[in-house]
Write a protein that holds these residues in place. Structure first.
Motif, PDB file in Angstrom:
ATOM      1  N   MET A   1      10.970  24.197  19.998  1.00 23.59           N
ATOM      2  CA  MET A   1      10.884  25.615  19.666  1.00 23.59           C
ATOM      3  C   MET A   1      10.690  26.454  20.928  1.00 23.59           C
ATOM      4  O   MET A   1      11.284  27.527  21.069  1.00 23.59           O
TER       5      MET A   1
ATOM      6  N   ARG B   1       6.641  32.337  22.388  1.00 24.53           N
ATOM      7  CA  ARG B   1       7.868  31.647  21.965  1.00 24.53           C
ATOM      8  C   ARG B   1       8.927  32.632  21.497  1.00 24.53           C
ATOM      9  O   ARG B   1      10.122  32.447  21.744  1.00 24.53           O
ATOM     10  N   THR B   2       8.495  33.679  20.819  1.00 25.84           N
ATOM     11  CA  THR B   2       9.449  34.643  20.264  1.00 25.84           C
ATOM     12  C   THR B   2       9.791  35.775  21.236  1.00 25.84           C
ATOM     13  O   THR B   2      10.529  36.693  20.879  1.00 25.84           O
TER      14      THR B   2
ATOM     15  N   HIS C   1      13.883  26.935  22.422  1.00 23.38           N
ATOM     16  CA  HIS C   1      14.850  27.559  21.511  1.00 23.38           C
ATOM     17  C   HIS C   1      15.960  26.595  21.111  1.00 23.38           C
ATOM     18  O   HIS C   1      17.087  27.013  20.854  1.00 23.38           O
TER      19      HIS C   1
ATOM     20  N   TRP D   1      16.827  25.134  18.287  1.00 22.00           N
ATOM     21  CA  TRP D   1      16.473  25.289  16.885  1.00 22.00           C
ATOM     22  C   TRP D   1      16.933  24.111  16.037  1.00 22.00           C
ATOM     23  O   TRP D   1      16.222  23.733  15.087  1.00 22.00           O
TER      24      TRP D   1
ATOM     25  N   GLN E   1      16.500  31.326  12.696  1.00 22.46           N
ATOM     26  CA  GLN E   1      17.170  31.507  13.988  1.00 22.46           C
ATOM     27  C   GLN E   1      18.605  30.994  13.947  1.00 22.46           C
ATOM     28  O   GLN E   1      19.445  31.434  14.736  1.00 22.46           O
TER      29      GLN E   1
END
Length: 453
Positions: free
Chosen positions: A222, A412-413, A225, A227, A355
């Protein structure tokens, strides 16, 4: 028992001598005799028990420590101390490289890493431990090391990555890049996945199993990224028959829950720090209270607001304290310090699916925690971006004051800078903490300092 206590004493004494400088380790004149400490499974288990005890006492995942600092560093806790202090500087986002908290988090993590490396070396060189026992001993030590590296990586960015106890190497280590650290952790966790079993060594789940390694691996994916890899790994967790979401919100922080992946057991049934560090009554808070920003993110009928926090009114002002852990009397028979629980896997999976534009597939996973909190379920139609915002909000409500979740989720986001709207001192470079000045003075190869410090 006498042997176990003796080995723990040896390990503790050795760590005080050899880990005082952390990366810059003293010349090991007092190096423990690994042939003695790891002569059989009993003594090796004692060494591993000493590591768990130290993690509970002082580490990035020790309850009430880093999670409290990161909650105030972001937007979950307000700090009410008035005197200048390291704690106050963390809350005000004014930490510098001499801040004691910045140093202690670094130091405790590397002390745990050093102990894990000592266990890994001792187990590997032992002729008295069976191959089957070596697997779980190596697997658990490597998993602990990976967790410590993950927190260091997220907090400090490029960091040293010691994989031995050799002072000649550790004394001059250069930093490993952020991306390479995550890659190293991934490889270690893939190995752990072949060493540990899904079954627990204890029915109380006080030792991590293979599924814990899979969750940490998913967190690595994560962070990068990736996913699809995260989705596949997280589905393995949520589909495991040994876990289930706790349906009663009042029982989430009790030690017997089937939603618990891993928890740490306090000594002598003592109350957890999380039960007392946020506690205040019949007064204004002297240290921490939940922020209005957090409180306002809950609907009034959200059961988590009703059961996981308590209001205190003093001089006409209402404050809220965290009330997830409740045993404060010293006779704690029901609560262990939860490190990882199933709800994290559900919300991470919802995020990974969203995502990838798998919006419909993501909804049931975010709705599990909403349903337990008696919130309306999210339904189609809903856009990807709105769903991702809802997942981040649900993370905030579900995991406040736990394990530094808010910091890790915002990082993370890519939304840490949203703190600029509520925290006037927040700058972009605050996404990382400074490398402790003490460590740079000991090892110039740790230069350059992180930007902004």
């Amino acid at each position: 028992m006498k042997t176990s206590y003796f080995i723990i004493l040896i390990i503790t004494t050795f760590l005080i001598i050899s880990c005082e400088k952390l990366i810059d380790v003293d010349i090991p004149d007092n190096q423990i005799d690994k042939e003695s400490v790891f002569k059989d499974t009993q003594t090796a288990n004692a060494a591993l028990a000493a590591l768990y005890a130290d993690i509970m006492k002082s580490s990035p995942i020790a309850g009430g420590d880093l999670e409290t600092y990161l909650s105030s560093y972001t937007d979950e806790l307000d700090n009410y101390t008035t005197a200048a202090s390291d704690v106050r500087d963390i809350f005000l986002n004014q930490q510098i490289d001499t801040n004691g908290i910045v140093y202690n988090v670094w130091a405790s993590a590397y002390k745990n890493i050093y102990t894990a490396n000592s266990i890994l070396e001792g187990v590997q060189g032992s002729n008295g431990i069976s191959p089957s026992d070596k697997k779980y001993l190596r697997g658990e030590a490597l998993l602990i090391r990976s967790i410590m590296f993950f927190y260091l990586n997220q907090l400090y960015g490029d960091i040293p990555y010691p994989q031995s106890t050799d002072y000649n190497i550790n004394n001059i280590l250069y930093k490993t890049t952020y991306t390479q650290v995550l890659s190293n952790i991934e490889q270690d966790l893939l190995e752990v996945s072949t060493l540990l079993q899904n079954d627990y060594r204890s029915s109380e789940r006080i030792y991590p199993n293979r599924i814990v390694a899979r969750l940490v691996l998913a967190k690595v994916y994560m962070a990068r990224h990736e996913w699809d890899k995260a989705e596949n790994t997280l589905k393995e967790i949520v589909q495991s028959p040994i876990y289930q979401i706790e349906p009663d919100v009042t029982k989430v922080f009790q030690k017997t829950g089937k939603h618990i992946l891993w928890q740490l057991k306090p000594n002598n049934n003592l109350s957890l720090r999380q039960a007392s560090i946020y506690y205040f009554i019949n007064a204004s808070p002297s240290t921490y209270a939940l922020s209005s920003r957090l409180i306002n993110s809950f609907a009034n009928d959200d059961l988590r607001k009703q059961k996981w926090m308590a209001s205190v009114t003093f001089n006409g002002i209402t404050y809220f304290r965290a009330e997830k852990y409740k045993n404060r009397g010293g006779n704690n028979m029901t609560e262990y310090s939860i490190i990882f629980r199933l709800e994290e896997a559900y919300l991470l999976l919802a995020e990974a699916l969203a995502q990838q534009d798998k919006v419909a597939e993501a909804l049931p996973y975010i709705n599990r925690t909403r349903q337990r909190a008696q919130l309306p379920l999210l339904t189609l139609p809903i856009t990807k971006n709105i769903l991702l915002d809802e997942i981040l909000l649900e993370d905030k409500r579900e995991f406040f004051t736990e394990m530094g979740h808010r910091f890790l989720d915002l990082k993370r986001t890519g939304k840490l800078n949203m703190l600029q709207t509520t925290k006037p001192n927040w700058k972009d470079f605050h996404q990382l903490w400074p490398i402790p000045q003490k460590e740079i003075l000991l090892n110039v190869n740790l230069k350059p300092q992180n930007t902004g410090y």
